[in-house]
Design an enzyme around this catalytic site. Structure first.
Site, PDB file in Angstrom:
ATOM      1  N   LEU A 195      -6.115   5.387  -7.853  1.00  0.00           N
ATOM      2  CA  LEU A 195      -5.361   5.313  -9.101  1.00  0.00           C
ATOM      3  C   LEU A 195      -6.231   5.427 -10.342  1.00  0.00           C
ATOM      4  O   LEU A 195      -5.781   5.919 -11.380  1.00  0.00           O
ATOM      5  CB  LEU A 195      -4.585   3.989  -9.142  1.00  0.00           C
ATOM      6  CG  LEU A 195      -3.797   3.705 -10.418  1.00  0.00           C
ATOM      7  CD1 LEU A 195      -2.617   4.658 -10.532  1.00  0.00           C
ATOM      8  CD2 LEU A 195      -3.317   2.257 -10.448  1.00  0.00           C
ATOM      9  N   TYR A 196      -7.474   4.975 -10.272  1.00  0.00           N
ATOM     10  CA  TYR A 196      -8.294   4.898 -11.476  1.00  0.00           C
ATOM     11  C   TYR A 196      -8.502   6.284 -12.064  1.00  0.00           C
ATOM     12  O   TYR A 196      -9.131   7.150 -11.454  1.00  0.00           O
ATOM     13  CB  TYR A 196      -9.647   4.250 -11.174  1.00  0.00           C
ATOM     14  CG  TYR A 196      -9.557   2.820 -10.684  1.00  0.00           C
ATOM     15  CD1 TYR A 196      -8.412   2.054 -10.862  1.00  0.00           C
ATOM     16  CD2 TYR A 196     -10.632   2.225 -10.030  1.00  0.00           C
ATOM     17  CE1 TYR A 196      -8.338   0.750 -10.412  1.00  0.00           C
ATOM     18  CE2 TYR A 196     -10.564   0.920  -9.572  1.00  0.00           C
ATOM     19  CZ  TYR A 196      -9.406   0.187  -9.762  1.00  0.00           C
ATOM     20  OH  TYR A 196      -9.337  -1.105  -9.306  1.00  0.00           O
TER      21      TYR A 196
END
Length: 349
Positions: free
Chosen positions: A60-61
Site C-alpha cells: 500500500l505504501y
C-alpha cells in the site's frame, strides 16, 4: 550492532527496523511528506552502514513505490542474504476493482507476486497481513499464507493490529491445521499508547511471538516538547489521523512527554533515544519500526540501543499514563470508520 532473534525463530534481526512508509514518489501517495528515491537512498544506505538489516514496507505504501525504492536501494547497497525484508498485504491496490484488495486466496497469491516484482527479490523474509479482512473466511487467508511460505516466496508470516482474541484464534487455526505460523505481530505501542499491555503483549510473550512496534515515537510527539506535538509536516497534513490515535489524553501526555525530556537531559540524550530505550527494555519488542526521514533519526535510533533506563526512570515515564481507547486495535474498517467519524476533519482512513 547487537542482533536479536525474531521471537522463537532462528532469524537474526537488528533491534531497529527501518519503516519504508516514508519513502515513495510523491505522485504515488503522500505528496507532502514522502521522500522521493533520490532522497530516500542515502538514508537506506546509512541504515545499512549502521548495521541495520531489518526493513519494513507494504504494498500500500505509495501504491508500490515504497517497495520499488527500497528494493532498488537494497540491491545496490547490500547482500540480499544479509537482509530481513518484510512487506504487507490487505488494503486495496486498485480501488474500486473487484479483488483489488483484501485477503482472499486470489488477492494474497496475486499480491505476493506483485510485491516481489517491485522489490526485485525472489522472496520476502516476513509476509504480513496489514489488518484482518472481515469479508474473507480466516481459514482461507491462513491457508493461502501457508502456501506462500511453502512456495518459497516468504520465509515467515506476520500479522498487524487486531484484537488479542482474534490473534489467538488465528494462531490456534494455524496449529490445528499444521499451517505456517505467525511469528511477528506489528502493533501500536509506545509511551502514549500502552493498551497492548492488557492482552496482546502477554499473548505474544506466551506464544513466543515477536512484536514490531509501529509509531514508536507516537507520531513524533515523544521526540519534542508537548507544545510542539503537531509541528511536524506529517502531523499537520495527515487529515486528522494523529488525532484519531491520540485523543483526549492531554494532561497525561503532557506529564509523560515532560518526563521524557527531563530524563533525556539527565542522560545527555535526545528525547527519541529515551522513548526508544523504554521500548527496547520490553521483552516482547524485537524492534521498533522507525520511519526515518533524516540521518539524525537513524543515528538516534541506533544510539538508543546503548541507553539503559533505571527502574526509577521507567517508573517516572510510566506512572502518569491513563487508560485510553486504541482505535488501531480495531480490525474491521467499518468499525474504525464509525470511530473516525467522531473526529472533525478526519479524512485519512
Amino acid at each position: 550492532m547487537r542482533y536479536v532473534k525474531l521471537g522463537r525463530t532462528g532469524l537474526d534481526v537488528s533491534p531497529i527496523a527501518i519503516g519504508a512508509m516514508s519513502y515513495g514518489e510523491p505522485d504515488r501517495g503522500h505528496p507532502v511528506w514522502s521522500l522521493a528515491e533520490a532522497d530516500a537512498r542515502p538514508l537506506i544506505r546509512h541504515a545499512l552502514e549502521s548495521g541495520i538489516n531489518f526493513f519494513d514496507t507494504a504494498n500500500l505504501y505509495s501504491y508500490g513505490s515504497s517497495e520499488e525504492i527500497l528494493g532498488r536501494a537494497l540491491k545496490d547497497f547490500a547482500n540480499r542474504d544479509d537482509l530481513v525484508i518484510t512487506t504487507k498485504v490487505r488494503h486495496p491496490m486498485r480501488p474500486g476493482s473487484p479483488n483489488g484488495g483484501g485477503l482472499s486466496r486470489k488477492a494474497v497469491l496475486s499480491e505476493i507476486d506483485n510485491s516481489l516484482r517491485r522489490l526485485g527479490t525472489d522472496y520476502v523474509d516476513v509476509y504480513m497481513i496489514h489488518r484482518l479482512d472481515s469479508d474473507t473466511p480466516l481459514e482461507e487467508t491462513l491457508e493461502a499464507l501457508h502456501d506462500v511460505v511453502k512456495s518459497g516466496k516468504a520465509r515467515y508470516l506476520g500479522a498487524s493490529s487486531m484484537h488479542a482474541w482474534q490473534f489467538a484464534k488465528a494462531l490456534h487455526l494455524q496449529e490445528r491445521h499444521g499451517w505456517a505460523r505467525f511469528v511477528t505481530m506489528q502493533d501500536h505501542y509506545n509511551l502514549l499508547a500502552r493498551e497492548e499491555e492488557r492482552e496482546m503483549l502477554p499473548l505474544c510473550a506466551d506464544e513466543g511471538v515477536a512484536t514490531m512496534v509501529w509509531s514508536p515515537l507516537a507520531r513524533g510527539r515523544l521526540a519534542r516538547p508537548f507544545d510542539q506535538a503537531k509541528s511536524t509536516t506529517r502531523a499537520t497534513t495527515d487529515g486528522g489521523y494523529a488525532d484519531l490515535l491520540y485523543q483526549a489524553t492531554v494532561d497525561s501526555d503532557r506529564l509523560i512527554i515532560d518526563e521524557v525530556g527531563a530524563i533525556a537531559a539527565a542522560h545527555g540524550a535526545t528525547r527519541a533515544q529515551v522513548a526508544l530505550a523504554w521500548l527496547h527494555a520490553h521483552p516482547t519488542v524485537a524492534a521498533p519500526v522507525v520511519g526515518a526521514r533524516t540521518l539524525q533519526q537513524i543515528d538516534d535510533a541506533v544510539a538508543s540501543l546503548d541507553l539503559t533506563l533505571t527502574p526509577e526512570e521507567s517508573h517516572r515515564l510510566e506512572s502518569p499514563y491513563t487508560p485510553r481507547h486504541d482505535p488501531q486495535a480495531v480490525s474491521d474498517p467499518r468499525e474504525l470508520s464509525r470511530i473516525a467519524a467522531t473526529i472533525p476533519g478526519y479524512t485519512n482512513l
